[in-house]
Design a protein around this motif. Structure first.
Motif, PDB file in Angstrom:
ATOM      1  N   HIS A  21      23.002  11.394 -10.978  1.00  0.00           N
ATOM      2  CA  HIS A  21      23.349  10.224 -10.149  1.00  0.00           C
ATOM      3  C   HIS A  21      23.069   8.936 -10.931  1.00  0.00           C
ATOM      4  CE1 HIS A  21      22.276  13.006  -6.526  1.00  0.00           C
ATOM      5  NE2 HIS A  21      23.584  13.029  -6.726  1.00  0.00           N
ATOM      6  N   ILE A  24      25.703   8.231 -13.708  1.00  0.00           N
ATOM      7  CA  ILE A  24      27.033   7.765 -13.279  1.00  0.00           C
ATOM      8  C   ILE A  24      26.946   6.308 -12.841  1.00  0.00           C
ATOM      9  CG2 ILE A  24      27.010   8.409 -10.806  1.00  0.00           C
ATOM     10  CD1 ILE A  24      30.011   9.457 -12.512  1.00  0.00           C
ATOM     11  N   LYS A  82      38.778   4.254   1.696  1.00  0.00           N
ATOM     12  CA  LYS A  82      38.533   3.730   0.339  1.00  0.00           C
ATOM     13  C   LYS A  82      39.363   2.486   0.046  1.00  0.00           C
ATOM     14  CE  LYS A  82      36.225   7.206  -2.114  1.00  0.00           C
ATOM     15  NZ  LYS A  82      36.011   7.989  -0.901  1.00  0.00           N
ATOM     16  N   MET A  96      34.347   7.145 -10.654  1.00  0.00           N
ATOM     17  CA  MET A  96      33.814   8.348 -10.007  1.00  0.00           C
ATOM     18  C   MET A  96      33.560   9.423 -11.059  1.00  0.00           C
ATOM     19  SD  MET A  96      33.623   7.833  -6.723  1.00  0.00           S
ATOM     20  CE  MET A  96      33.346   9.502  -6.145  1.00  0.00           C
TER      21      MET A  96
HETATM   22  N1  C2G Z   1      27.503  13.263 -10.421  1.00  0.00           N
HETATM   23  C1  C2G Z   1      27.459  13.393 -11.815  1.00  0.00           C
HETATM   24  N2  C2G Z   1      26.753  14.418 -12.392  1.00  0.00           N
HETATM   25  C2  C2G Z   1      26.085  15.307 -11.605  1.00  0.00           C
HETATM   26  C3  C2G Z   1      26.112  15.169 -10.195  1.00  0.00           C
HETATM   27  C4  C2G Z   1      26.830  14.128  -9.624  1.00  0.00           C
HETATM   28  O1  C2G Z   1      28.045  12.587 -12.557  1.00  0.00           O
HETATM   29  N3  C2G Z   1      25.414  16.298 -12.223  1.00  0.00           N
HETATM   30  C5  C2G Z   1      28.289  12.156  -9.853  1.00  0.00           C
HETATM   31  C6  C2G Z   1      29.449  12.651  -8.947  1.00  0.00           C
HETATM   32  O2  C2G Z   1      30.549  12.995  -9.725  1.00  0.00           O
HETATM   33  C7  C2G Z   1      29.696  11.429  -8.066  1.00  0.00           C
HETATM   34  C8  C2G Z   1      28.281  10.824  -7.938  1.00  0.00           C
HETATM   35  O3  C2G Z   1      27.481  11.405  -8.976  1.00  0.00           O
HETATM   36  O4  C2G Z   1      30.565  10.513  -8.713  1.00  0.00           O
HETATM   37  C9  C2G Z   1      27.658  11.129  -6.586  1.00  0.00           C
HETATM   38  O5  C2G Z   1      27.682  12.544  -6.406  1.00  0.00           O
HETATM   39  P1  C2G Z   1      27.317  13.132  -4.949  1.00  0.00           P
HETATM   40  O6  C2G Z   1      26.079  12.516  -4.455  1.00  0.00           O
HETATM   41  O7  C2G Z   1      27.442  14.602  -5.049  1.00  0.00           O
HETATM   42  O8  C2G Z   1      28.468  12.541  -4.047  1.00  0.00           O
HETATM   43  P2  C2G Z   1      29.836  13.227  -3.610  1.00  0.00           P
HETATM   44  O9  C2G Z   1      29.677  14.348  -2.717  1.00  0.00           O
HETATM   45  O10 C2G Z   1      30.627  13.429  -4.848  1.00  0.00           O
HETATM   46  O11 C2G Z   1      30.431  12.040  -2.698  1.00  0.00           O
HETATM   47  O12 C2G Z   1      33.785   9.235  -1.267  1.00  0.00           O
HETATM   48  C10 C2G Z   1      33.350  10.080  -2.173  1.00  0.00           C
HETATM   49  C11 C2G Z   1      32.062  10.703  -1.772  1.00  0.00           C
HETATM   50  O13 C2G Z   1      31.199   9.843  -1.147  1.00  0.00           O
HETATM   51  C12 C2G Z   1      31.439  11.279  -3.014  1.00  0.00           C
END
Ligand code: C2G
Length: 133
Positions: A21, A24, A82, A96
């Motif tokens: 998190h 990103i 969005k 994202m």
């Molecule tokens: N992420 C990442 N690497 C990981 C885990 C997550 O880069 N090992 C990134 C995801 O790709 C995302 C962000 O962290 O861009 C948040 O991930 P999540 O909390 O899992 O959120 P998500 O379910 O992807 O929700 O409208 C879109 C949603 O709200 C996204």
């Protein structure tokens, strides 16, 4: 904030916050001058993932808002809003993780869409399973 500053927007649940998190958000922030983060509501997660997050939305918002690379947070109530959020926060860039690759290309008419490679071998689901085992 001047008119030619670049605003970046991203979205996520950010439950049981981990280094994936953080990476990103840091990379998204580097794309522009200001980072706005939509933190998905508990209700949206129940709809999206069939279970409530471990950390309630208020705590997830506070953790993300406290990060140096984040300028503003808001509650993401729906995956369908969005376009409205991009306009509301004057976002020039939507960033994202690539687990969403292609899903947001449709917003390419109003902003730049960037997908970053996910951080390998860390996920909230895996952390929860490890704790449970
Ligand atoms: N992420 C990442 N690497 C990981 C885990 C997550 O880069 N090992 C990134 C995801 O790709 C995302 C962000 O962290 O861009 C948040 O991930 P999540 O909390 O899992 O959120 P998500 O379910 O992807 O929700 O409208 C879109 C949603 O709200 C996204």
């Amino acid at each position: 904030m001047t008119s030619d500053d670049l605003s970046v927007i991203t979205f996520g649940t950010f439950d049981v916050f981990h280094v994936g998190h953080l990476r990103i958000l840091e990379r998204a922030a580097q794309l522009g001058d200001r980072l706005v983060v939509g933190v998905s509501s508990d209700e949206l997660n129940i709809r999206k993932k069939g279970r409530a997050p471990i950390y309630p939305q208020h705590d997830r918002m506070r953790i993300v808002a406290a990060l140096g690379c984040v300028d503003e947070v808001f509650i993401e109530e729906s995956l369908e809003k969005k376009r409205e959020y991009i306009f509301r926060y004057n976002a020039d860039i939507l960033a994202m993780g690539d687990d969403w690759r292609g899903r947001f290309d449709k917003f390419g008419d109003i902003c730049r869409v960037v997908y970053f490679k996910r951080t390998p071998s860390v996920s909230t689901t895996a952390v929860i399973e490890q704790i449970r085992s």
